[in-house]
Design a protein around this motif. Structure first.
Motif, PDB file in Angstrom:
ATOM      1  N   PRO A 137       0.781  -1.250   0.000  1.00  0.00           N
ATOM      2  CA  PRO A 137       0.000   0.000   0.000  1.00  0.00           C
ATOM      3  C   PRO A 137       0.806   1.289   0.000  1.00  0.00           C
ATOM      4  O   PRO A 137       0.425   2.259  -0.670  1.00  0.00           O
ATOM      5  N   ASP A 138       1.918   1.341   0.733  1.00  0.00           N
ATOM      6  CA  ASP A 138       2.678   2.590   0.804  1.00  0.00           C
ATOM      7  C   ASP A 138       3.298   2.966  -0.532  1.00  0.00           C
ATOM      8  O   ASP A 138       3.657   4.124  -0.746  1.00  0.00           O
ATOM      9  N   ARG A 139       3.416   1.995  -1.464  1.00  0.00           N
ATOM     10  CA  ARG A 139       4.180   2.240  -2.691  1.00  0.00           C
ATOM     11  C   ARG A 139       3.338   2.146  -3.963  1.00  0.00           C
ATOM     12  O   ARG A 139       3.888   2.258  -5.057  1.00  0.00           O
ATOM     13  N   PHE A 140       2.022   1.913  -3.848  1.00  0.00           N
ATOM     14  CA  PHE A 140       1.229   1.704  -5.066  1.00  0.00           C
ATOM     15  C   PHE A 140       0.653   3.012  -5.600  1.00  0.00           C
ATOM     16  O   PHE A 140       0.852   3.346  -6.769  1.00  0.00           O
ATOM     17  N   ALA A 141      -0.063   3.742  -4.770  1.00  0.00           N
ATOM     18  CA  ALA A 141      -0.656   5.008  -5.224  1.00  0.00           C
ATOM     19  C   ALA A 141      -1.183   5.767  -4.013  1.00  0.00           C
ATOM     20  O   ALA A 141      -1.501   5.178  -2.982  1.00  0.00           O
ATOM     21  N   LYS A 142      -1.285   7.087  -4.150  1.00  0.00           N
ATOM     22  CA  LYS A 142      -1.880   7.876  -3.068  1.00  0.00           C
ATOM     23  C   LYS A 142      -2.884   8.862  -3.650  1.00  0.00           C
ATOM     24  O   LYS A 142      -2.690   9.423  -4.728  1.00  0.00           O
ATOM     25  N   ALA A 143      -3.977   9.024  -2.882  1.00  0.00           N
ATOM     26  CA  ALA A 143      -5.053   9.898  -3.343  1.00  0.00           C
ATOM     27  C   ALA A 143      -4.879  11.328  -2.866  1.00  0.00           C
ATOM     28  O   ALA A 143      -5.525  12.245  -3.374  1.00  0.00           O
ATOM     29  N   GLY A 144      -4.037  11.526  -1.874  1.00  0.00           N
ATOM     30  CA  GLY A 144      -3.827  12.868  -1.346  1.00  0.00           C
ATOM     31  C   GLY A 144      -2.673  12.868  -0.367  1.00  0.00           C
ATOM     32  O   GLY A 144      -2.008  11.856  -0.169  1.00  0.00           O
ATOM     33  N   ASP A 145      -2.417  14.011   0.225  1.00  0.00           N
ATOM     34  CA  ASP A 145      -1.317  14.138   1.178  1.00  0.00           C
ATOM     35  C   ASP A 145      -1.843  14.078   2.602  1.00  0.00           C
ATOM     36  O   ASP A 145      -2.840  14.733   2.951  1.00  0.00           O
ATOM     37  N   ARG A 146      -1.166  13.286   3.404  1.00  0.00           N
ATOM     38  CA  ARG A 146      -1.477  13.180   4.830  1.00  0.00           C
ATOM     39  C   ARG A 146      -0.221  13.507   5.622  1.00  0.00           C
ATOM     40  O   ARG A 146       0.893  13.288   5.137  1.00  0.00           O
ATOM     41  N   PRO A 147      -0.387  13.983   6.859  1.00  0.00           N
ATOM     42  CA  PRO A 147       0.793  14.191   7.696  1.00  0.00           C
ATOM     43  C   PRO A 147       1.518  12.866   7.923  1.00  0.00           C
ATOM     44  O   PRO A 147       0.896  11.819   8.099  1.00  0.00           O
ATOM     45  N   ALA A 170      11.412   2.628   7.629  1.00  0.00           N
ATOM     46  CA  ALA A 170      10.902   3.931   8.046  1.00  0.00           C
ATOM     47  C   ALA A 170      10.578   4.861   6.885  1.00  0.00           C
ATOM     48  O   ALA A 170       9.822   5.824   7.065  1.00  0.00           O
ATOM     49  N   GLN A 171      11.143   4.592   5.712  1.00  0.00           N
ATOM     50  CA  GLN A 171      10.879   5.489   4.581  1.00  0.00           C
ATOM     51  C   GLN A 171       9.394   5.411   4.213  1.00  0.00           C
ATOM     52  O   GLN A 171       8.847   4.326   4.015  1.00  0.00           O
ATOM     53  N   TRP A 172       8.769   6.564   4.082  1.00  0.00           N
ATOM     54  CA  TRP A 172       7.312   6.629   3.930  1.00  0.00           C
ATOM     55  C   TRP A 172       6.962   7.489   2.719  1.00  0.00           C
ATOM     56  O   TRP A 172       7.264   8.667   2.673  1.00  0.00           O
ATOM     57  N   TYR A 173       6.323   6.859   1.728  1.00  0.00           N
ATOM     58  CA  TYR A 173       5.935   7.570   0.512  1.00  0.00           C
ATOM     59  C   TYR A 173       4.497   8.081   0.571  1.00  0.00           C
ATOM     60  O   TYR A 173       4.104   8.917  -0.245  1.00  0.00           O
ATOM     61  N   GLY A 174       3.687   7.553   1.484  1.00  0.00           N
ATOM     62  CA  GLY A 174       2.340   8.071   1.661  1.00  0.00           C
ATOM     63  C   GLY A 174       1.269   7.429   0.815  1.00  0.00           C
ATOM     64  O   GLY A 174       0.164   7.975   0.700  1.00  0.00           O
ATOM     65  N   PRO A 199      -0.081  -6.012   4.728  1.00  0.00           N
ATOM     66  CA  PRO A 199      -0.854  -5.590   5.897  1.00  0.00           C
ATOM     67  C   PRO A 199      -1.299  -4.136   5.890  1.00  0.00           C
ATOM     68  O   PRO A 199      -0.581  -3.243   5.441  1.00  0.00           O
ATOM     69  N   VAL A 200      -2.502  -3.938   6.447  1.00  0.00           N
ATOM     70  CA  VAL A 200      -3.086  -2.597   6.539  1.00  0.00           C
ATOM     71  C   VAL A 200      -3.310  -2.181   7.995  1.00  0.00           C
ATOM     72  O   VAL A 200      -3.852  -1.106   8.244  1.00  0.00           O
ATOM     73  N   PHE A 201      -2.888  -3.001   8.948  1.00  0.00           N
ATOM     74  CA  PHE A 201      -3.099  -2.670  10.360  1.00  0.00           C
ATOM     75  C   PHE A 201      -2.093  -1.602  10.814  1.00  0.00           C
ATOM     76  O   PHE A 201      -0.997  -1.492  10.266  1.00  0.00           O
ATOM     77  N   PRO A 202      -2.441  -0.823  11.823  1.00  0.00           N
ATOM     78  CA  PRO A 202      -1.508   0.185  12.343  1.00  0.00           C
ATOM     79  C   PRO A 202      -0.200  -0.455  12.791  1.00  0.00           C
ATOM     80  O   PRO A 202      -0.182  -1.554  13.344  1.00  0.00           O
ATOM     81  N   ALA A 203       0.917   0.242  12.545  1.00  0.00           N
ATOM     82  CA  ALA A 203       2.234  -0.282  12.887  1.00  0.00           C
ATOM     83  C   ALA A 203       3.216   0.880  12.913  1.00  0.00           C
ATOM     84  O   ALA A 203       2.841   2.039  12.718  1.00  0.00           O
ATOM     85  N   ARG A 204       4.475   0.547  13.118  1.00  0.00           N
ATOM     86  CA  ARG A 204       5.524   1.566  13.118  1.00  0.00           C
ATOM     87  C   ARG A 204       6.535   1.289  11.999  1.00  0.00           C
ATOM     88  O   ARG A 204       7.742   1.416  12.177  1.00  0.00           O
ATOM     89  N   SER A 205       6.018   0.889  10.862  1.00  0.00           N
ATOM     90  CA  SER A 205       6.876   0.628   9.702  1.00  0.00           C
ATOM     91  C   SER A 205       6.037   0.770   8.450  1.00  0.00           C
ATOM     92  O   SER A 205       4.804   0.744   8.506  1.00  0.00           O
ATOM     93  N   ASN A 206       6.701   0.892   7.308  1.00  0.00           N
ATOM     94  CA  ASN A 206       5.969   1.002   6.053  1.00  0.00           C
ATOM     95  C   ASN A 206       5.392  -0.336   5.594  1.00  0.00           C
ATOM     96  O   ASN A 206       4.454  -0.376   4.814  1.00  0.00           O
ATOM     97  N   HIS A 207       5.966  -1.446   6.091  1.00  0.00           N
ATOM     98  CA  HIS A 207       5.479  -2.762   5.674  1.00  0.00           C
ATOM     99  C   HIS A 207       4.350  -3.267   6.568  1.00  0.00           C
ATOM    100  O   HIS A 207       3.580  -4.134   6.171  1.00  0.00           O
ATOM    101  N   ARG A 208       4.281  -2.790   7.823  1.00  0.00           N
ATOM    102  CA  ARG A 208       3.190  -3.078   8.753  1.00  0.00           C
ATOM    103  C   ARG A 208       3.119  -4.544   9.178  1.00  0.00           C
ATOM    104  O   ARG A 208       2.056  -5.013   9.602  1.00  0.00           O
ATOM    105  N   TYR A 209       4.214  -5.273   9.114  1.00  0.00           N
ATOM    106  CA  TYR A 209       4.220  -6.624   9.671  1.00  0.00           C
ATOM    107  C   TYR A 209       4.487  -6.598  11.180  1.00  0.00           C
ATOM    108  O   TYR A 209       4.573  -7.657  11.808  1.00  0.00           O
TER     109      TYR A 209
END
Length: 615
Positions: A137-147, A170-174, A199-209
């Protein structure tokens, strides 16, 4: 030209041409068939099945003859949940032969390669007949900008992936779920049928495992509302959606682990492994990933059994997932002398089917999976051992040797016979029903990208995708492989998807569309058995067959000798048509396959009676 030797061998597999019940009930009698091409002088055949651990033999009988083959039939009784069987045959010149899932042998062979019937039921049709598309999810597409979340290192969509240790996760593309929804038309254009989200659950990484909870969708991705909207939109287009869950571990910020760490008397304490000093078991020594203890009844209640347990909850309703991919499935429930892996897999399968009867369950497994893939638990696994790695050894560029998922040595480059032997042996050890439910993938978010694997000659990406689409199993494509995205290893391959089509390799995309369409349009490619036709160092040719339809599949990594097949070998082949690729011509009495370099060709024809259906 004479029929190639491989095509002339006696043959049986688990497809409907050879087994009359794919999902037998306990105690049911199943008729199994063997094709014996003319030229063999077989005059005796028996089926040997193992019942309660003891072999027993039943005589086979000739039930039909065609212009090319004699067909023998025998009965196997599914006395046990997994019933193994093989055939023994003999004749004046053929002598003593065993036929098992690994092929023919003139000597006694161990049971590990026996054919197997199971009474556990099949993966749902939509999964077995589908084509899966994996999205990070972090690398496919984004609909807008979030903090950016506080743990993240923000990056622009055009920035290169930072592969330095400590920065990878930690690298985050949004990228977000609304962005995925905006690009569902791309999935339809490609022709895939199933969206698989990491994974789509809350986490502290871009991969969310490293999930912080299984009870919510990460707000950074848009939260529960964006998830429900995406799933509903996918379903409206006829697409299924798979989720990704870690049953082996959580993150240290997970609410269970926080409670367990704070109070030794907390009910969540036995969800994990704590020693007398209060230290916890870490998955592969990674301190942020505490390992779950599946001997705990309270964990199973929380994860599987309560009405709002996450494995159930996210399957429910019109915005519910259609199944799960299970992260680190091979290690779940295993630690030293503690092993409840099969029990957990069966428990999760029962939970999933209870929550949604047509849900699909696939486990991550990166090596020999035969002990864990009987079909009682996961419907199938990610077939890294019996598909991905052998394909890599055949197609990797001569000047690029990737490492395979932690292997300290580089992947060798092998010829076709070794590659086919590897595929045959690994897949022979599991039931046909499992093989058909396994993911066939040439790469994932955890591996080298196929475009980098094959090197400069991009025609070989099409060769790889042909094998993905044409072999028994469920095809899986990782986002971006269909347009030629590169990456030398896992994290390097997790690049943002480029949506400017000028950045795409149009030939790779055209090949991918053509091959996905071929898979969806052909019953033989979806459901057929598998017979090898000819295997050379640089070319591999095989047949997929169902009653009434056959497809010849030819792939080449380099130029090779031509192949001719005529009507006396494969009746009806001369009247077929090119389904995908190039390099096959017909003259009415047969076909000629030319191999002038890397490429692929699929030839489809209809036939009647040559499989001995009408007696």
């Amino acid at each position: 030209m004479p029929t190639p030797d491989l095509l002339a061998r006696p043959h049986h597999d688990g497809s409907a041409l050879y087994v009359d019940r794919a999902a037998p009930a306990p105690g049911e009698r199943v008729t199994v068939r063997v094709r014996v091409p003319h030229g063999h002088d077989i005059d005796q055949m028996h089926v040997r099945q193992v019942t309660d651990g003891e072999p027993e033999f039943s005589a086979a009988r000739i039930t039909s003859r065609t212009a090319t083959d004699t067909w023998w039939s025998a009965d196997v009784v599914c006395h046990n949940p997994v019933t193994s069987y093989r055939f023994i045959m003999s004749g004046p010149t053929d002598g003593y032969l065993w036929l098992n899932a690994a092929g023919l042998s003139r000597r006694d062979v161990p049971d590990v390669f026996d054919f197997r019937l199971t009474t556990f039921g099949l993966a749902p049709d939509w999964a077995r007949h589908g084509v899966v598309y994996q999205v990070f999810p972090d690398r496919f597409a984004k609909a807008g900008d979030r903090p950016a979340p506080e743990w993240a290192e923000p990056a622009d969509w055009s920035d290169p992936v930072d592969t330095r240790r400590g920065h990878i996760g930690a690298q985050w593309y949004g990228g977000d779920l609304a962005g995925v929804e905006l690009h569902l038309d791309h999935l339809e254009r490609l022709g895939v049928t199933t969206l698989y989200l990491t994974p789509v659950f809350p986490a502290r990484s871009n991969h969310r495992y490293d999930a912080a909870t299984f009870d919510a969708v990460d707000p950074v991705l848009g939260g529960d509302e964006a998830f429900a909207s995406l799933v509903r939109a996918a379903h409206a287009r006829g697409l299924r959606v798979l989720g990704d869950i870690t049953t082996n571990h959580t993150g240290v910020t997970h609410d269970w682990f926080i409670a367990a760490s704070a109070d030794p008397a907390a009910p969540q304490r036995d969800h994990y492994f704590f020693d007398e000093q209060g230290d916890y078991e870490k998955w592969l020594g990674v301190s942020s990933l505490p390992k779950l203890n599946h001997a705990s009844p309270t964990l199973r209640e929380e994860l599987f059994d309560r009405p709002e347990a996450p494995v159930r909850r996210w399957l429910a309703g019109d915005s519910g997932l259609d199944g799960w991919r299970v992260d680190v499935a091979n290690m779940t429930g295993r630690l030293r002398d503690h092993d409840v892996n099969h029990e957990v897999a069966a428990h999760m399968r029962a939970t999933v089917v209870d929550a949604k009867p047509d849900a699909y369950l696939v486990g991550e497994h990166a090596h020999d999976h035969y002990l864990d893939a009987s079909g009682e638990g996961w419907h199938g696994v990610m077939n890294y051992s019996g598909f991905t790695r052998p394909v890599w050894t055949w197609l990797r560029d001569k000047d690029f040797a990737p490492s395979f998922l932690g292997n300290p040595l580089m992947v060798p480059r092998l010829g076709g016979p070794d590659v086919v032997d590897t595929m045959t042996e690994f897949n022979a050890m599991v039931p046909w029903s499992t093989r058909r439910a396994n993911f066939n993938l040439v790469g994932s978010h955890d591996t080298t990208r196929v475009r980098t694997l094959v090197g400069a000659d991009t025609r070989q990406v099409g060769v790889a995708l042909t094998l993905v689409m044409a072999m028994p199993g469920i095809p899986m494509i990782t986002y971006g492989d269909e347009i030629g995205m590169e990456g030398a290893f896992a994290e390097d391959g997790r690049r943002p998807m480029p949506w400017n089509e000028s950045d795409w390799d149009s030939q790779i995309f055209d090949d991918a569309q053509q091959l996905v369409a071929a898979r969806r349009d052909s019953a033989a490619l979806r459901d057929g058995g598998l017979r090898w036709v000819r295997v050379e160092d640089d070319t591999i040719t095989f047949l997929r067959e169902v009653a009434g339809e056959s497809v010849l599949v030819h792939v080449a990594r380099d130029a090779g000798t031509s192949l001719e097949l005529d009507e006396k070998d494969l009746p009806g082949i001369g009247g077929g048509r090119l389904l995908a690729g190039r390099g096959i011509s017909a003259d009415g009495s047969g076909i000629r396959v030319e191999t002038n370099g890397p490429g692929f060709a699929l030839w489809l024809w209809k036939d009647g009676g040559r499989h001995g259906e009408a007696l």
